[in-house]
Motif scaffolding. Structure first.
Motif: not given
Ligand code: AMP
Ligand code: ZN
Ligand code: FE
Ligand code: FE
Length: 289
Positions: A107-109, A111, A114-115, A171, A173
């Motif tokens: 889920e995090r990677n 995000q 994207a940042r 982000v 986790r």
């Protein structure tokens, strides 16, 4: 030769290609053999996948391999890393915990990427996945791609400017509660050890007690007193806490290979020495589970 106090060097905190280290489990064992270490402990993030290969290589090369893993947990406002030594590798509850932890990374990677893209630093996921090969993907893999693409000069810079907590591409986790992590580890007969307490910014004995007391109640059995980033004051503080709580003392470098080139297996930044006799106590804790 065995002396009364077994002082042979060991290292109980080693990352392999199963997570974000860049030596395979077998290569880690070979390096340990070359450096004269009596034992190494595997501490890959969120997986036990490297343990079988490491143990087979250990038998072959005469290095004792302590199976293990490292997982993140939250406890109050703390974000902790917990090591688990000698897990039953096929334990179903542990398997579920680790699969969930990996899913939260998945889920995090994107995000994080994207940042980075929004900051004008494109990092394609395929390149990150290639960097991780089949291992668990972590920020060091993202940092490595950023270096390769010329976004930053070093992985350290990638963390300092973008990826570390508080930086623009960080982000959080989602992490399980420490209570759950300890319960699952104990049920899998893994000895739960608090990793690198020095990274928590604890400086007084009282602050350490406030964290450690409840964790010991929840089943914590050890504390990583020796660590590459611990200074002499911290090592003494954590050693006294271990004694107070009857915790096993462990230690390791947090070796990641060339990803963290200053940290060597068995000696950390140079001064670390973890004696084999600590492993005897860890085994006694395991036998009680
Ligand atoms: P992750 O598992 O994706 O949260 O990434 C954690 C990994 O990144 C661990 O292996 C850390 O040692 C490494 N790491 C965390 N902070 C830094 C930093 N400031 N510089 C270099 N590596 C770091
Ligand atoms: Zn790591
Ligand atoms: Fe850690
Ligand atoms: Fe680690």
């Amino acid at each position: 030769m065995l002396t009364a106090v077994d002082d042979r060097p060991i290292d109980l905190h080693v990352h392999t290609t199963a997570s974000d280290g860049d030596l395979s489990p077998r290569e880690c064992v070979a390096r340990a053999a070359a450096l004269g270490l009596a034992a190494i402990g595997i501490a890959d993030h969120d997986t036990v996948a490297g343990n079988a290969e490491a143990m087979a290589a250990g038998e072959e090369m005469g290095v004792e391999v302590v199976p293990g893993l490292e997982v993140a947990a939250k406890h109050g406002h703390w974000s902790l890393h917990v090591l688990g030594y000698y897990p039953e590798l096929g334990d179903a509850g542990l398997g579920r915990l680790l699969r969930r932890a990996r899913a939260r990374r998945d889920e995090r990677n994107p995000q994080i990427l994207a940042r980075l893209a929004a900051l004008g630093l494109p990092v394609p996921f395929e390149e990150v996945a290639a960097e991780a090969r089949h291992g668990v993907v972590g920020r060091p893999h993202i940092a490595a791609v950023m270096v390769r693409r010329g976004h930053v000069a070093t992985a350290e810079e990638a963390f300092a400017r973008y990826l570390a907590k508080g930086r623009p591409a960080y982000v959080e986790r989602r992490k399980p509660e420490a209570a759950e992590v300890l319960e699952v580890l104990l049920a899998a007969r893994a000895v739960p050890v608090l990793a690198h307490p020095g990274t928590l910014g604890i400086e007084s004995s009282d602050a350490l007690e406030a964290l450690l007391g409840p964790l010991v109640e929840l089943g914590l059995r050890g504390i990583e007193v020796h660590y590459h980033a611990h200074n002499a004051v911290q090592t003494a503080l954590f050693g006294r806490a271990a004694e107070r709580h009857g915790l096993a003392v462990t230690g390791g470098s947090d070796f990641h290979g060339a990803a963290k080139p200053d940290i060597e297996l068995g000696r950390g930044l140079g001064g670390m020495h973890v004696p084999y006799r600590l492993l005897e106590r860890l085994k006694a804790e395991r036998a009680r589970l």
